[in-house]
Design an enzyme around this catalytic site. Sequence first.
Site, PDB file in Angstrom:
ATOM      1  N   GLU A 284     -39.379  54.391   6.847  1.00 41.94           N
ATOM      2  CA  GLU A 284     -38.639  53.326   7.502  1.00 41.94           C
ATOM      3  C   GLU A 284     -39.567  52.197   7.930  1.00 41.94           C
ATOM      4  O   GLU A 284     -39.272  51.008   7.744  1.00 41.94           O
ATOM      5  CB  GLU A 284     -37.906  53.889   8.719  1.00 41.94           C
ATOM      6  CG  GLU A 284     -36.959  52.918   9.385  1.00 41.94           C
ATOM      7  CD  GLU A 284     -35.789  52.565   8.489  1.00 41.94           C
ATOM      8  OE1 GLU A 284     -34.932  53.419   8.289  1.00 41.94           O
ATOM      9  OE2 GLU A 284     -35.749  51.432   7.989  1.00 41.94           O
ATOM     10  N   ASP A 288     -39.529  48.311   6.526  1.00 36.38           N
ATOM     11  CA  ASP A 288     -39.266  47.164   7.397  1.00 36.38           C
ATOM     12  C   ASP A 288     -40.377  46.124   7.310  1.00 36.38           C
ATOM     13  O   ASP A 288     -40.114  44.913   7.280  1.00 36.38           O
ATOM     14  CB  ASP A 288     -39.100  47.632   8.836  1.00 36.38           C
ATOM     15  CG  ASP A 288     -37.806  48.387   9.074  1.00 36.38           C
ATOM     16  OD1 ASP A 288     -36.876  48.234   8.257  1.00 36.38           O
ATOM     17  OD2 ASP A 288     -37.718  49.133  10.063  1.00 36.38           O
ATOM     18  N   SER A 483     -30.775  49.812   6.301  1.00 37.01           N
ATOM     19  CA  SER A 483     -32.093  49.499   6.840  1.00 37.01           C
ATOM     20  C   SER A 483     -32.900  48.666   5.857  1.00 37.01           C
ATOM     21  O   SER A 483     -33.888  48.039   6.250  1.00 37.01           O
ATOM     22  CB  SER A 483     -32.855  50.771   7.189  1.00 37.01           C
ATOM     23  OG  SER A 483     -33.016  51.562   6.045  1.00 37.01           O
ATOM     24  N   ASP A 524     -19.549  35.277  -1.038  1.00 35.67           N
ATOM     25  CA  ASP A 524     -18.410  36.139  -0.733  1.00 35.67           C
ATOM     26  C   ASP A 524     -18.362  37.295  -1.726  1.00 35.67           C
ATOM     27  O   ASP A 524     -18.368  37.083  -2.936  1.00 35.67           O
ATOM     28  CB  ASP A 524     -17.125  35.320  -0.791  1.00 35.67           C
ATOM     29  CG  ASP A 524     -15.909  36.111  -0.330  1.00 35.67           C
ATOM     30  OD1 ASP A 524     -16.091  37.064   0.453  1.00 35.67           O
ATOM     31  OD2 ASP A 524     -14.791  35.772  -0.758  1.00 35.67           O
ATOM     32  N   ILE A 525     -18.344  38.511  -1.215  1.00 39.38           N
ATOM     33  CA  ILE A 525     -18.317  39.707  -2.063  1.00 39.38           C
ATOM     34  C   ILE A 525     -16.878  40.214  -2.121  1.00 39.38           C
ATOM     35  O   ILE A 525     -16.254  40.447  -1.083  1.00 39.38           O
ATOM     36  CB  ILE A 525     -19.243  40.806  -1.506  1.00 39.38           C
ATOM     37  CG1 ILE A 525     -20.618  40.221  -1.143  1.00 39.38           C
ATOM     38  CG2 ILE A 525     -19.369  41.944  -2.501  1.00 39.38           C
ATOM     39  CD1 ILE A 525     -21.372  39.602  -2.281  1.00 39.38           C
ATOM     40  N   GLY A 545     -13.474  36.021   2.099  1.00 41.90           N
ATOM     41  CA  GLY A 545     -14.049  35.921   3.441  1.00 41.90           C
ATOM     42  C   GLY A 545     -14.455  37.275   3.980  1.00 41.90           C
ATOM     43  O   GLY A 545     -14.886  38.166   3.238  1.00 41.90           O
ATOM     44  N   ASP A 547     -14.874  41.018   5.368  1.00 39.64           N
ATOM     45  CA  ASP A 547     -14.320  42.349   5.138  1.00 39.64           C
ATOM     46  C   ASP A 547     -15.253  43.365   5.784  1.00 39.64           C
ATOM     47  O   ASP A 547     -16.411  43.063   6.085  1.00 39.64           O
ATOM     48  CB  ASP A 547     -14.162  42.626   3.638  1.00 39.64           C
ATOM     49  CG  ASP A 547     -15.480  42.578   2.893  1.00 39.64           C
ATOM     50  OD1 ASP A 547     -16.282  43.513   3.046  1.00 39.64           O
ATOM     51  OD2 ASP A 547     -15.717  41.597   2.167  1.00 39.64           O
TER      52      ASP A 547
END
Length: 566
Positions: A284, A288, A483, A524-525, A545, A547
């Site tokens: 992690e 990052d 993450s 927009d997906i 838009g 979701d």
Amino acid sequence: MKWVLTTSLLSSAVWASKHVVHEKRDSAPVGFTHLNLAPDDQILNLRINLAMANQAGLEAALQEASSPTSPTFREWLTKEQACTVESFAAPTAETVQAVTEWLNSFNITSTPATPAGDWIKLSVPVQTANQLLNTQFSIFNHTESGQTSVRTLEYSIPDDLQAHVKTIHPTTSFNGPLRGRSPITAISAAKFTPEAEKRATVNCNATITPACLQTLYGIPTAQVSSTTKSSIGVAAFSAQNANENDLAIFLKDFRPDLPSTLTFTTELFDGATNSQTGSRAGVEADLDIQYTVGLVNGIPAFFEDVGSQTQDGADDGFLDSINDLLAQTNPPLVFSTSYGFDVESDLSLSLTVAYCNAIMQLTSRGVSVTFASGDGGVASTPGVQCNGKPFPPTFPTCPYVTLVGSTENVPEIGAGLTAGGFSNYFPQQSWQADAVNAYIANLGTTYAGLYNASGRAYPDVSAQGERVEIVVDGETGLVAGTSCSSPIFSSVIALLNDELLSAGKSPLGFLNPWIYANPQAFNDITSGNNPGCGTQGFSASKVPGWDPVTGMGSPNYAAMRTAAGL
């Protein structure tokens, strides 16, 4: 979980006042079992959150600074000047006196735990804590991990302190181990060692690299000025170590256009070490750092490492991480966290709100706070048992946090792992109402009763989160999870801040009102869903838009730049 206030007529010989049960839960959360009473002589490190002198004033000031239509848009508050965050957040003299007299009556001395003094800390034996709070502390076991903690199911405070004390911790708030959003087991068994020249032609449907993200989102590649005023930080917990050698290899392989000497600054809190020798790097932590340093083109990056000697009991330093930044004169202008707890309801409402209020203080100073939304679809965390039950919200759902979901593939679709839905602790926010209500209206009766339609909706945005290539212990592999998405999105914000600050403008700060006011700034997906709890979850394709899978969409740097006023 039901939270109630009830009255009792119990009194103490040293504090003669009617007591009120300040917080109560019916039982320990699922997954916790009661072992036995806590020993009288065991020391508890308690913290008390005191009421702010002017919380409404701070909320109003932040609303004015973050609303794109406000005449004082992006005029963030400061730490030390006339109209400061601390002046709003500090408790009144009356509050301090009332709580101090109560503690003194039990021969307890407290000290401030935050710059504003809205949190105080004290250490007392269990026997004293039981008397102080008219309760009985016990030891509870988290079955999955074997982790034990001292908690109670209810506690009382004098009636005349109700207006002065917001919460006391640790009391009724439970949590299992802190979970990194990126599964440790996600490192691919296949190890990739192609030459740097081949990275530029990588198949972005097979593996995501910085080059993929730069192409997909239009992220700049030029190194920033050495005098940049922008900055970015990532949170680290659970003894996760970010390895400098891994970063150097990552930059050499994936950003050969940048100096391989670029690194990060480590800031240690609560006994953290970030050891570079004698232990494996943290997946992690490496993720990052590599997807901030590797994308922000020389903007200073900070590794905010919180150790196990936390001041907020077993809640793993979440509050400490924010309070540590509040104490800094110049905290990182973007702060990304890729850790979380299983579900919202494990933590008490009062502690969750207090933590959110601390984040409010930080965002009002112009800091953008981002969080990975979680990796369990509508179940929030993998392994949560919720078939036939309402969808459990993630933690945190604080409205001052920008929650980041995941996408995958090119063209992008919503990633099924994304935790998305609606909070039970925080209401729908005005800045998201139009976008969210349009989705709910189109959803109709689907999942009626399984989610809180009037709750704060999340995620807010999204970014790539599947098959992301990183370097750990000198070898490359693939990870997945929100993450990945949070540091990627946060890096975009840091780059925009660099341009804004270079132009003499203010940083983006609290992002959410601006995000929802500028849907054109995001990709927009319209495909994908987030299954969980025995369902297919929510869909990204109901309406254009927002979701609950991808939020308002993924970054479009050029469009975001225009929306930011550049």
